[in-house]
Design an enzyme around this catalytic site. Sequence first.
Site, PDB file in Angstrom:
ATOM      1  N   GLY A  32      10.417   2.712   2.050  1.00 55.31           N
ATOM      2  CA  GLY A  32      10.151   2.874   0.627  1.00 55.31           C
ATOM      3  C   GLY A  32       9.106   1.880   0.162  1.00 55.31           C
ATOM      4  O   GLY A  32       8.838   0.873   0.821  1.00 55.31           O
ATOM      5  N   CYS A  33       8.515   2.148  -0.992  1.00 56.98           N
ATOM      6  CA  CYS A  33       7.440   1.294  -1.488  1.00 56.98           C
ATOM      7  C   CYS A  33       7.948  -0.088  -1.892  1.00 56.98           C
ATOM      8  O   CYS A  33       7.414  -1.108  -1.434  1.00 56.98           O
ATOM      9  CB  CYS A  33       6.717   1.975  -2.656  1.00 56.98           C
ATOM     10  N   TYR A  34       8.979  -0.141  -2.742  1.00 58.03           N
ATOM     11  CA  TYR A  34       9.535  -1.435  -3.129  1.00 58.03           C
ATOM     12  C   TYR A  34      10.088  -2.208  -1.920  1.00 58.03           C
ATOM     13  O   TYR A  34       9.818  -3.406  -1.771  1.00 58.03           O
ATOM     14  CB  TYR A  34      10.661  -1.258  -4.151  1.00 58.03           C
ATOM     15  N   THR A  54       9.148  -2.150   1.126  1.00 55.79           N
ATOM     16  CA  THR A  54       8.063  -2.652   1.968  1.00 55.79           C
ATOM     17  C   THR A  54       7.672  -4.059   1.545  1.00 55.79           C
ATOM     18  O   THR A  54       7.535  -4.963   2.372  1.00 55.79           O
ATOM     19  CB  THR A  54       6.847  -1.708   1.909  1.00 55.79           C
TER      20      THR A  54
END
EC number: 1.2.1.38
Length: 303
Positions: A119-121, A123
């Site tokens: 996921g972006c967060y 990462t």
Amino acid sequence: MTQNPTIFIDGEAGTTGLEIRERLATLPVTLHSIDHAHRKDPAARKEAMAAADLVVLCLPDAASREAVEMAETLGANAPRLLDASTAFRTAPGWVYGFPELSAAQAEAISGAPRVSNPGCYPTGAIALLRPLVDAGLLSAQYPVCINAISGYTGGGRSMIEAHEQEGGPAFELYGLGLEHKHVPEIHLHAGLKRRPVFVPSVGHFARGMIVSIPLHLDDLNGSVSAEDLHTALATRYAGQDKVRVLNAESTLSAEALSGSDGMELRVHGSPRNRQALLTARLDNLGKGASGAALQNIALMLGL
């Protein structure tokens, strides 16, 4: 493996799918697509899976689980899978697709039949926390609090529509029930034993992200300085081309890496107050999504 491996993106019409499709132009692969009118037809999707060396799933969680079950019915003809949803990021039998997680992670991804794209967060949060836990500087029991702001393109169709209409919201906190779906992923892969508090937010800009984690230095293991934290991060990511450890800044703009597949990590500190702030800056659609997927595709296909 053929000289030009075949990739099928199941869900290529979505934001992440479209971005991955665009990035695949840089790799020597053949993209297998199905007619738009049949993109939800199980028979057409199953046929496309059977024709592919690698299937990239860009679907909601429930649909991804159904797609994995469909792939399993192909037996010996089942393709390798890269899943971009939240469904398998903590699941047994799946390799976590963050190549920089450890010295062995890229090799694990390259040989895995199933890889979950991060996921972006998570990462940003995992990139900051895991090296410090591994180095013994940050206790796995530390009460970690994570704040993050993202561009609105990561929030799905309804959020995009809300921000792109006239008078869209300038800033919003969300996930205030403290049950955000990314927390288990961060908890596991950052090496934490205590569930972190995670407070996400969205700003009135399309792309970009900053994840920030405040620390009380006196509560870390030993007499730790901000410089020690910086050194631990710089050592972990030495030689990595997608993750850079940079010096502290007085201000950071979340949009600065828009369009990039890289990530910047920093340690900001106040020696007098014995406090530090860890920050990760990335593009939520780049290293936080499709850029990471491209890394994993290249590893999985040996490109």
